[in-house]
Design an enzyme around this catalytic site. Sequence first.
Site, PDB file in Angstrom:
ATOM      1  N   HIS A  29       0.848  -1.196   0.000  1.00  0.00           N
ATOM      2  CA  HIS A  29       0.000   0.000   0.000  1.00  0.00           C
ATOM      3  C   HIS A  29       0.889   1.254   0.000  1.00  0.00           C
ATOM      4  O   HIS A  29       1.277   1.741   1.063  1.00  0.00           O
ATOM      5  CB  HIS A  29      -0.895   0.010   1.241  1.00  0.00           C
ATOM      6  CG  HIS A  29      -1.831  -1.163   1.324  1.00  0.00           C
ATOM      7  ND1 HIS A  29      -1.396  -2.431   1.624  1.00  0.00           N
ATOM      8  CD2 HIS A  29      -3.181  -1.244   1.144  1.00  0.00           C
ATOM      9  CE1 HIS A  29      -2.435  -3.247   1.632  1.00  0.00           C
ATOM     10  NE2 HIS A  29      -3.523  -2.567   1.347  1.00  0.00           N
ATOM     11  N   HIS A 260      -4.016   3.197  -3.435  1.00  0.00           N
ATOM     12  CA  HIS A 260      -4.230   2.661  -2.095  1.00  0.00           C
ATOM     13  C   HIS A 260      -3.523   1.332  -1.863  1.00  0.00           C
ATOM     14  O   HIS A 260      -2.642   1.248  -1.011  1.00  0.00           O
ATOM     15  CB  HIS A 260      -5.733   2.497  -1.820  1.00  0.00           C
ATOM     16  CG  HIS A 260      -6.045   2.028  -0.439  1.00  0.00           C
ATOM     17  ND1 HIS A 260      -5.910   0.713  -0.039  1.00  0.00           N
ATOM     18  CD2 HIS A 260      -6.468   2.698   0.655  1.00  0.00           C
ATOM     19  CE1 HIS A 260      -6.230   0.604   1.233  1.00  0.00           C
ATOM     20  NE2 HIS A 260      -6.584   1.793   1.671  1.00  0.00           N
ATOM     21  N   GLU A 409     -17.178  -4.169  24.876  1.00  0.00           N
ATOM     22  CA  GLU A 409     -16.302  -5.344  24.962  1.00  0.00           C
ATOM     23  C   GLU A 409     -15.134  -5.292  23.989  1.00  0.00           C
ATOM     24  O   GLU A 409     -13.994  -5.609  24.344  1.00  0.00           O
ATOM     25  CB  GLU A 409     -17.100  -6.639  24.717  1.00  0.00           C
ATOM     26  CG  GLU A 409     -17.964  -7.071  25.884  1.00  0.00           C
ATOM     27  CD  GLU A 409     -19.361  -6.487  25.839  1.00  0.00           C
ATOM     28  OE1 GLU A 409     -20.200  -6.883  26.671  1.00  0.00           O
ATOM     29  OE2 GLU A 409     -19.620  -5.628  24.959  1.00  0.00           O
ATOM     30  N   HIS A 471     -27.577 -15.958  25.508  1.00  0.00           N
ATOM     31  CA  HIS A 471     -26.513 -15.720  26.482  1.00  0.00           C
ATOM     32  C   HIS A 471     -25.767 -16.996  26.879  1.00  0.00           C
ATOM     33  O   HIS A 471     -24.841 -16.936  27.682  1.00  0.00           O
ATOM     34  CB  HIS A 471     -27.091 -15.060  27.740  1.00  0.00           C
ATOM     35  CG  HIS A 471     -27.366 -13.600  27.578  1.00  0.00           C
ATOM     36  ND1 HIS A 471     -28.121 -13.096  26.542  1.00  0.00           N
ATOM     37  CD2 HIS A 471     -26.974 -12.526  28.316  1.00  0.00           C
ATOM     38  CE1 HIS A 471     -28.186 -11.778  26.654  1.00  0.00           C
ATOM     39  NE2 HIS A 471     -27.495 -11.405  27.716  1.00  0.00           N
TER      40      HIS A 471
END
Length: 664
Positions: A29, A260, A409, A471
């Site tokens: 890149h 890019h 998280e 869960h």
Amino acid sequence: MISREKHDRMANAIRFLSMDAVEKAKSGHPGLPMGAADIATVLFSRYLTFDPKKPNWPDRDRFVLSAGHGSMLLYSLLYLLGYDDISLEDIKNFRQLGSPTAGHPEYGHAAGIETTTGPLGQGLGNAVGMAIAERKLATEYGAEMVDHHTYVLAGDGCLMEGISQEAISLAGHLKLSKLIVFWDNNSISIDGPVSLTDSTDQLARFAASGWNTLDIDGHDPDAIAQAIEAAQASDKPTLIAAKTVIGFGAPNKAGTSGAHGSPLGDKEIAGARAALGWEEEPFVVPSDILDAWRLAGLRSVKDRKAWEARLAATENDIRMTFERRMSGDLPGGFEPAMTAYKQKLTEDLPKVATRKASEMALEIINGVIPETLGGSADLTGSNNTRTSQTKAITPDDFSGRYIHYGIREHGMAAMMNGIALHGGLIPYSGGFLIFSDYCRPSIRLAALMGIRVIHVLTHDSIGLGEDGPTHQPVEHMAALRAIPNLLMFRPADAVETAECWQIALEQQKRPSGIALTRQNLPTVRTDFTEENLSAYGAYDLVSAGDAEVTIFASGSEIEIALEAREMLEANGHTTRVVSVPCFELFEEQSREYKNAVIGDSKVKIAIEAGIRQGWDRFIGSDGLFIGMTGFGASGPYKELYEHFGITAKAAVTAVEARLHEDKA
């Protein structure tokens, strides 16, 4: 002060090393290094505090290339500045097997690479963790010992990834004023203009998250310098939106996605050489420019020596503790404290959930290891990760040892990586095992980097009960066990929990996850042994010579295994029980040990309230498995175990049916 002409030539050295390396590799890149070269030149030649000859100096500034695909920017800088780990040959061997100049920067491959980046947004999250660590240690040791900045170069992709909002919102809340983020605002992504997919006002977004924001021309060295100085003076973290041209200098591909992620090609590079007045052959840096860069590398030697003098003059106990913590070594009192605690457990025989057993162990650990830094993703009362020693860190008071990460998280796990990478602190945090899915990219990178972070993962099975299948983690132990260099623990009682914590803390080169129950479990290790049996990964909990049946289990299912053994023994079947707290540690044992633990019983059966994957290592492809084959359900946990057939009775029935088959 560097003249504009010299600045341009120094920046062009980065550009052409990057172009040439990508071209030679036929992969990479080039656009970001070309566009961000002016930012990097100003930052590294005038503001960043570091010493290439003492690259791990604790009070150095940290630089994180969050947009890791632009790795040649960093490799060029490290070579130009005089870091020993990156030579011109390494630049020429960009992206080649065995070279430190990997496709994306990898921590541990070369000094000056502060973290492994590539998955976008991770570096930004790591940098927030580094800034947290800096401020925490500065509060403990004072600015004479700890006083440095964390700088980040992030791209559009880093800011699009959801982890970025988790990271920047907590950074703003905590007022991490020594965190300075450059946004390489080039408006291009792989598919084309960023406007294809995004119209976010990033400055307004960061401002709303509690940041100072600045908007500059990323090719104006004076504007870059002024922005850095303004950021250093701010009482908030700062975003510097630096408007740049991707592939700056390329006559046809500059400002396009064509610059890019692929080599520019010989013709385009020749055009860039002409446009920027760079007459050197590939990989050649004029001697005066290389000298200017090497002088920039020496700029902070005096600061480093002054810091070393202050450290040497510090009170002996404080200095020794600081040096121990930065080296990653644990205090001498840790091991005897854990041994004494284990002995007490075998006397008290508590019947507690292993999440509670973890809290009990942490009460001992946090009392003897001052560098532990706890936290939770808004589940403190469920994860039991906070102890009497760990008052909360607040935006205005970093003297505590506990971070309320909020419901973040992914950001939490990335920040923990940054805290560990910074040094001087051992981060642990809490979440539900099911939400390790949100942490997984960061956990994987911790394993890839080989760093000590510890994830407390509670509510580890259908045993959490009424919250139901959304869960209840049935596949998560298998999924996490699949990550190389990650230790996944599932302790059976308070004794094993203490042992697993001890092992996790002793690992300087790998992360750990500790899966813990919501439901109470009896102490099954009733005889005290000073030796850490969990360190074997699997061991005989109940031995039996010439056992007809061997039951392997982990965590809460050890209780079921022991009950099944009693029933089988009563029916005349000699049975042993093997506790398996950690697959990974078991695989590290000798062949003789592993063969002895697996044994040659007629029937081998494993019991775990998750899926079977991984257990065939112990029971063989024709072994019996008592566990889950699908998702869970909502209901009281004892009813769920009955419903899904994870019971001693079901295990005995399966074993006796197999024994009957074998006789027939």
